[in-house]
Motif scaffolding. Sequence first.
Motif: not given
Ligand SMILES: NC(=O)c1ccc[n+]([C@@H]2O[C@H](COP(=O)([O-])OP(=O)(O)OC[C@H]3O[C@@H](n4cnc5c(N)ncnc54)[C@H](OP(=O)(O)O)[C@@H]3O)[C@@H](O)[C@H]2O)c1
Length: 274
Positions: A17, A41, A75
């Motif tokens: 996201m 990462s 995150v």
């Molecule tokens: N995807 C959806 O459909 C969706 C919809 C609505 C809301 N959201 C919200 O959006 C947020 C992100 O979701 P996502 O699906 O994009 O997750 P994601 O793909 O796992 O992205 C999160 C990123 O944050 C990184 N990260 C880990 N530790 C961190 C730190 N200390 N500082 C900064 N970044 C760090 C992760 O790295 P690693 O992978 O190495 O841990 C990853 O690259 C969540 O809170 C979720 O609730 C997502």
Amino acid sequence: MTLKTDGPLVLAGAGNMGAALLAGWLERGLDPSAVLIQDPSPPPTTQALLARYGLSTSPRLEAPAVPPAVIVVAVKPQIMDEVFPALARHAGQRTVVLSIAAGRTLAGFERHLDQRAAVVRAMPNTPAAIARGITVAVANAHVSPAQRQLCDALLRAVGEVEWAEDEGLLDPVTAVSGSGPAYVFYLAECLAAAGVKAGLAPDLAMKLARHTVSGAGELLARSSASPAALRESVTSPNGTTFAALQVLMGPDGLAQLMAEAVAAATRRSCELAK
Ligand SMILES: NC(=O)c1ccc[n+]([C@@H]2O[C@H](COP(=O)([O-])OP(=O)(O)OC[C@H]3O[C@@H](n4cnc5c(N)ncnc54)[C@H](OP(=O)(O)O)[C@@H]3O)[C@@H](O)[C@H]2O)c1
């Protein structure tokens, strides 16, 4: 209109996201030198985007020389308690925090910030990856009109944006549009499985289901007619579609199932909120 921020933009989390948002901002002309990204990462797809704009990420951002105009928090909710307190220290008096983390409340962020800190909580959905998302956002009482406009523009870079006054609405919003894409993918799975049961080869059934769901979705997106009107326009009395809809629209049909599914997701969203 070119996207501009009055100060640095900090993005924490450049995964699915975060990267979708970043891509939208950069496509809308946001100056890459205004963007500071924290992610230990980032995935390969994000790295390609970063390379294209000459951007890099840091595992832990130092405080920028000028307080950021906005800190976008993308995150996973599970690591928020670990990540946000350090980010909160970078906030200045004119910083707005924009969180897209599921279940993380305005009050949860406010606890780590000054009393009058501006916070926006938003719930986007996965079609944001192709700039076709829909987001509902809610602002706390300290968000200025300019900050709200900035958050609106940042979220609008990946699709439509609606604003709600009541934060409690984010639970049903999560259940309808946040989780909704998964329901639609499941509909495609079920349609394909039903096709196999009716005698089609699995590959053909899946191809028909995928194109039917995506094509009908595109038709809905491009049309100003209601879903009901579009449905009626392809349903002749006593025809094949009519026969199927007698089942789907029956007393234990899809409406009932969908209501139960959305209620379950809403309850779960309430339980997870903190
Ligand atoms: N995807 C959806 O459909 C969706 C919809 C609505 C809301 N959201 C919200 O959006 C947020 C992100 O979701 P996502 O699906 O994009 O997750 P994601 O793909 O796992 O992205 C999160 C990123 O944050 C990184 N990260 C880990 N530790 C961190 C730190 N200390 N500082 C900064 N970044 C760090 C992760 O790295 P690693 O992978 O190495 O841990 C990853 O690259 C969540 O809170 C979720 O609730 C997502």
